[in-house]
Each structure stands twice: as C-alpha cells, then as structure tokens.
Design a protein around this motif. Structure first.
Motif, mmCIF file in Angstrom:
data_model
loop_
_atom_site.group_PDB
_atom_site.id
_atom_site.type_symbol
_atom_site.label_atom_id
_atom_site.label_comp_id
_atom_site.label_asym_id
_atom_site.label_seq_id
_atom_site.Cartn_x
_atom_site.Cartn_y
_atom_site.Cartn_z
ATOM 1 N N UNK A 140 0.596 99.733 94.959
ATOM 2 C CA UNK A 140 -0.830 99.573 95.229
ATOM 3 C C UNK A 140 -1.080 100.091 96.649
ATOM 4 N N UNK A 141 -1.760 101.219 96.752
ATOM 5 C CA UNK A 141 -1.912 101.898 98.034
ATOM 6 C C UNK A 141 -3.198 101.494 98.731
ATOM 7 N N UNK A 142 -3.092 101.161 100.014
ATOM 8 C CA UNK A 142 -4.233 100.897 100.865
ATOM 9 C C UNK A 142 -4.192 101.799 102.084
ATOM 10 N N UNK A 143 -5.143 101.624 102.987
ATOM 11 C CA UNK A 143 -5.207 102.471 104.170
ATOM 12 C C UNK A 143 -4.067 102.198 105.138
ATOM 13 N N UNK A 144 -3.653 100.937 105.259
ATOM 14 C CA UNK A 144 -2.576 100.588 106.180
ATOM 15 C C UNK A 144 -1.210 100.693 105.530
ATOM 16 N N UNK A 145 -1.102 100.243 104.286
ATOM 17 C CA UNK A 145 0.212 100.265 103.652
ATOM 18 C C UNK A 145 0.085 100.260 102.139
ATOM 19 N N UNK A 146 1.165 100.673 101.514
ATOM 20 C CA UNK A 146 1.351 100.504 100.079
ATOM 21 C C UNK A 146 2.254 99.306 99.869
ATOM 22 N N UNK A 147 1.803 98.353 99.049
ATOM 23 C CA UNK A 147 2.694 97.276 98.644
ATOM 24 C C UNK A 147 3.053 97.498 97.181
ATOM 25 N N UNK A 148 4.318 97.337 96.862
ATOM 26 C CA UNK A 148 4.793 97.559 95.500
ATOM 27 C C UNK A 148 5.082 96.204 94.872
ATOM 28 N N UNK A 149 4.406 95.931 93.754
ATOM 29 C CA UNK A 149 4.559 94.659 93.049
ATOM 30 C C UNK A 149 5.481 94.860 91.852
ATOM 31 N N UNK A 150 6.121 93.754 91.425
ATOM 32 C CA UNK A 150 7.099 93.817 90.340
ATOM 33 C C UNK A 150 6.874 92.663 89.369
ATOM 34 N N UNK A 151 7.086 92.957 88.100
ATOM 35 C CA UNK A 151 6.996 91.916 87.075
ATOM 36 C C UNK A 151 8.271 91.924 86.250
ATOM 37 N N UNK A 152 8.980 90.784 86.294
ATOM 38 C CA UNK A 152 10.225 90.610 85.547
ATOM 39 C C UNK A 152 9.862 90.071 84.168
ATOM 40 N N UNK A 153 9.916 90.943 83.170
ATOM 41 C CA UNK A 153 9.435 90.570 81.846
ATOM 42 C C UNK A 153 10.216 89.416 81.209
ATOM 43 N N UNK A 154 11.551 89.387 81.276
ATOM 44 C CA UNK A 154 12.263 88.290 80.602
ATOM 45 C C UNK A 154 11.847 86.902 81.079
ATOM 46 N N UNK A 155 11.573 86.753 82.361
ATOM 47 C CA UNK A 155 11.210 85.432 82.896
ATOM 48 C C UNK A 155 9.715 85.291 83.162
ATOM 49 N N UNK A 156 8.944 86.364 82.927
ATOM 50 C CA UNK A 156 7.502 86.376 83.202
ATOM 51 C C UNK A 156 7.217 85.971 84.655
ATOM 52 N N UNK A 157 7.996 86.562 85.560
ATOM 53 C CA UNK A 157 7.855 86.280 86.984
ATOM 54 C C UNK A 157 7.241 87.480 87.688
#
Length: 248
Positions: A140-157
């Motif tokens: 997810x890109x913004x003007x200051x930084x890109x933060x990368x999010x993760x979803x672990x499907x087996x545990x729905x985390x």
C-alpha cells in the motif's frame, strides 16, 4: 530498576497465537521528532509454512535464547522489512541465517544506508513470492512510505505494521503520553492509523480505501500490530472500526 510497563513480557519469546503463527514481543524503542521521542513497544510475527519454513516479519533483536527457541519451530527462510522504518534488526538475522532471503519494502535501502549492505529482494508487488498461496501480500503506497500487509490464510491472521497502532492508557506512565496518543488517534480501545500517517496518504486515499476493502474481504480472525495491544479476536470488526474514517 523498575521494568518499563509499556512492554509485553515475556520478551524475546515466541508466543503461539494460532496454528503455525507466533508473535515475539521485543524491547521498547524511541522514535519520532528530536524531542520528545515517543517510546514504542515492538513486535515480530513468525509464520510457519509447509516443511517448517519460517516467514519472519519485522524482526526484533535476535537473542541467544530466542535463536535456540526458533530452532525448535523451523528454519527462517524469508526475513521481511514491511516498511521503511522497520528494518533495524534485519542485519543480525541475516548474519545468523545467511541462507535466508531478505525482502525489503520500498525506500528501506534509502533509509538504512550502509546498515543494510547485502543483497535483498524487492517487496513491492502482490505476487511472485515463495510464500504465495499460504500468505497474501498487499503493498500500500503512500507519499512517505509503502507499507506491505500480509494475510496468513491458514490461521486467518492479518499482519500489519504501523497501519494501526493501539497504545493502552494503563501502560502509559505519563500524562503527556496519554494526551499524545489520544490526540494521534492511537489509544486503546480506539486504535487506528496515526493521524500524521493518514495525511501522507491524502493523495492516495482511493488506493488506501481499496486496500482496506481488500483486507476486509479476507475476513481476518485476528490482527497483529507492531505497536500496542493487538487484536486476538473480532479482527474484521476491529479493522472496519479502525478505518471508519476512511470507509464512511
């Protein structure tokens, strides 16, 4: 000496949160303007994939006891820096596990300078990673930084970094800290994206909203945060609440 009450003991210890998922709470760091610098508790996430390969998200310090405990869980294969300000302890993990690949969000090399002087993979796409399938990746890109999010499907985390911060008032020793976290919109039970970070996504508001809607579609059961109380249950509802300012 009195222990800092902002942290989440036991520290440097893997704590199971679901099948093949652990958190490791680390030390307090100070970050922000030259003065006052705000103390932040730190947190790493470990996800185990088929064959015992470990996905290491936002590493905390690698103490000797933690390394011994890691050996009982699996083998670190992927060491991940999810945004430009979460990279500090990656070099010691790479030194300890030289066969592990390092994956860095945009602008970490610029931020880290000579601290990261080894080859690393780019972390700026949604697919094409060795963990695809078990873990979804969402930059997810913004003007200051890109933060990368993760979803672990087996545990729905859902694993976030700074997109939600959630500081507990009872752990904030001083009145100015309680005032500052409330002003910043990051005080439990109403943790959310810090207001100063929201401004850095002003030009990317539609893209940010699309990313949040993507995360909601995953229907996370829990959400791990790097700073403050994380959400052990009702993850989807907490995500919708935290981004109500964007979705309304």
């Amino acid at each position: 000496m009195a222990r800092n009450t902002m942290d989440y003991p036991p520290l440097n210890t893997p704590k199971p949160i679901a099948t093949d998922a652990w958190i490791v709470d680390g030390p307090i760091i100070r970050f922000g303007m030259p003065w006052p610098k705000m103390p932040f508790p730190t947190r790493m996430t470990l996800l185990r994939l088929h064959g015992g390969d470990l996905f290491v998200h936002s590493p905390t310090p690698l103490t000797a006891p933690l390394r011994d405990r890691i050996a009982t869980l699996g083998t670190p294969r992927w060491i991940v820096g999810p945004n430009r300000i979460h990279y500090w302890w990656i070099p010691e993990w790479k030194a300890a596990f030289p066969d592990a690949g390092v994956w860095l969000a945009p602008r970490i090399h610029e931020q880290a300078g000579a601290r990261i002087d080894f080859a690393a993979h780019r972390l700026d796409a949604e697919t094409g990673y060795p963990w695809d399938g078990a873990i979804s990746t969402l930059p997810v890109a913004g003007s200051f930084m890109t933060e990368v999010e993760f979803f672990h499907h087996p545990s729905r985390t859902l694993v976030l970094t700074d997109f939600i911060e959630n500081f507990e008032p009872g752990k904030l020793g001083s009145g100015w800290m309680r005032w500052l976290t409330r002003l910043g919109g990051v005080q439990d039970p109403n943790g959310a994206m810090p207001r100063d970070m929201r401004r850095t996504f002003a030009r990317q508001r539609p893209q940010l909203r699309a990313a949040v809607e993507r995360m909601l579609a995953w229907e996370p059961e829990r959400i791990v945060l790097a700073h403050g109380r994380w959400y052990e249950r009702d993850g989807t509802a907490e995500l919708r609440r935290a981004f109500g300012w964007l979705l309304e």
